[in-house]
Scaffold this motif. Structure first.
Motif, short mmCIF file in Angstrom:
data_model
loop_
_atom_site.label_atom_id
_atom_site.label_comp_id
_atom_site.label_asym_id
_atom_site.label_seq_id
_atom_site.Cartn_x
_atom_site.Cartn_y
_atom_site.Cartn_z
N ILE A 160 0.87 -1.21 0.12
CA ILE A 160 0.07 -0.08 0.04
C ILE A 160 0.83 1.38 0.03
O ILE A 160 0.68 2.28 -0.86
CB ILE A 160 -1.04 -0.25 1.28
CG1 ILE A 160 -1.92 -1.13 0.90
CG2 ILE A 160 -1.66 1.37 1.32
CD1 ILE A 160 -2.81 -1.25 2.34
N CYS B 221 -7.21 1.92 2.27
CA CYS B 221 -6.71 1.05 1.73
C CYS B 221 -6.52 -0.02 2.54
O CYS B 221 -6.71 -1.46 2.31
CB CYS B 221 -5.43 1.16 0.78
SG CYS B 221 -5.64 2.39 -0.80
N LEU C 69 -9.34 5.64 -3.12
CA LEU C 69 -8.89 4.10 -3.22
C LEU C 69 -8.46 4.13 -4.44
O LEU C 69 -7.48 3.00 -4.50
CB LEU C 69 -10.14 3.43 -2.82
CG LEU C 69 -10.64 3.35 -1.46
CD1 LEU C 69 -12.16 2.88 -1.36
CD2 LEU C 69 -9.80 2.51 -0.57
#
Length: 230
Positions: free
Chosen positions: A57, A88, A112
């Motif tokens: 991420i 996320c 996102l």
């Protein structure tokens, strides 16, 4: 931006000379829930959870660049996570996303999808021009849903009254509500202009589809120029 402008402070220029922000303003119709939008959100979450691992991420370009800006300003991005990263992480933890209203949910989907931390504001509540600067010690900031937030060292947008938004959270005073009819959406590119156009086009598409957006105007601000479209 409806006779307003965004000024980027010298400190932000120093730590992120490639900074770009897309400012979308439009008239909108908000509602408490949009089933079509949530079908898109759920489909994205399902795909995301099978594509990414937790350690991936913060390597997404837009998230990575925002975290680097935090570090350069002396803020710990693991303690004060950019909103895109926090969203996320919720997905990969198997936690449900918050359902707020169509506009906020839409902005969260763009965040996102792109990794950008995006500010969403009721334009009618903003007073004067905006300046993107750095939070100061003891500066009052009532973060939405989380109370007083220590914004010292965070990038922060301020209007004539005070702070309205950081990449970690926006402020209660200018938040989107069910009565919001004029939207300001700021897509913050600490990673520069790459992919910002695509994120902007995607945002406009969703706003038209789920918020009946009209009178749409987009302005791009950089550390040394302003351009407009739509």
């Amino acid at each position: 931006m409806q006779n307003r402008k965004i000024i980027i402070s010298e400190k932000i220029r120093e730590v992120c000379p490639e900074f770009h922000v897309a400012a979308i303003t439009c008239d909108v119709r908000n509602n408490s829930h949009n089933s079509g939008l949530w079908q898109e959100i759920n489909a994205f979450c399902s795909q995301f959870s099978t594509t990414y691992k937790m350690e991936d991420i913060n390597q997404r370009p837009a998230i990575y660049a925002t975290r680097q800006a935090y570090k350069k300003l002396g803020k710990d991005p693991n303690r004060y996570r950019p909103s895109a990263e926090a969203l996320c992480r919720r997905i990969l933890k198997g936690q449900e996303l918050y359902q707020i209203d169509a506009l906020v949910d839409l902005i969260n989907l763009v965040s996102l999808h792109t990794g950008y931390s995006i500010g969403g504001f009721d334009l009618a509540k903003i007073q004067g021009n905006l300046m993107l600067g750095v939070g100061e010690s003891g500066e009052q900031f009532e973060a939405i849903g989380r109370g007083l937030l220590n914004i010292e060292g965070l990038p922060v947008y301020r209007d004539a009254v005070g702070g309205i938004g950081t990449p970690t959270s926006d402020e209660e005073r200018t938040k989107i509500t069910s009565e919001t009819i004029k939207l300001l959406m700021l897509i913050n590119g600490y990673s520069g202009k790459e992919c910002l156009q695509e994120a902007t086009d995607y945002s406009v598409e969703l706003l038209k589809k789920y918020a009946e957006a009209r009178n749409i105007k987009v302005e791009w601000y950089t550390t040394n120029s302003v351009t407009s479209s739509y």
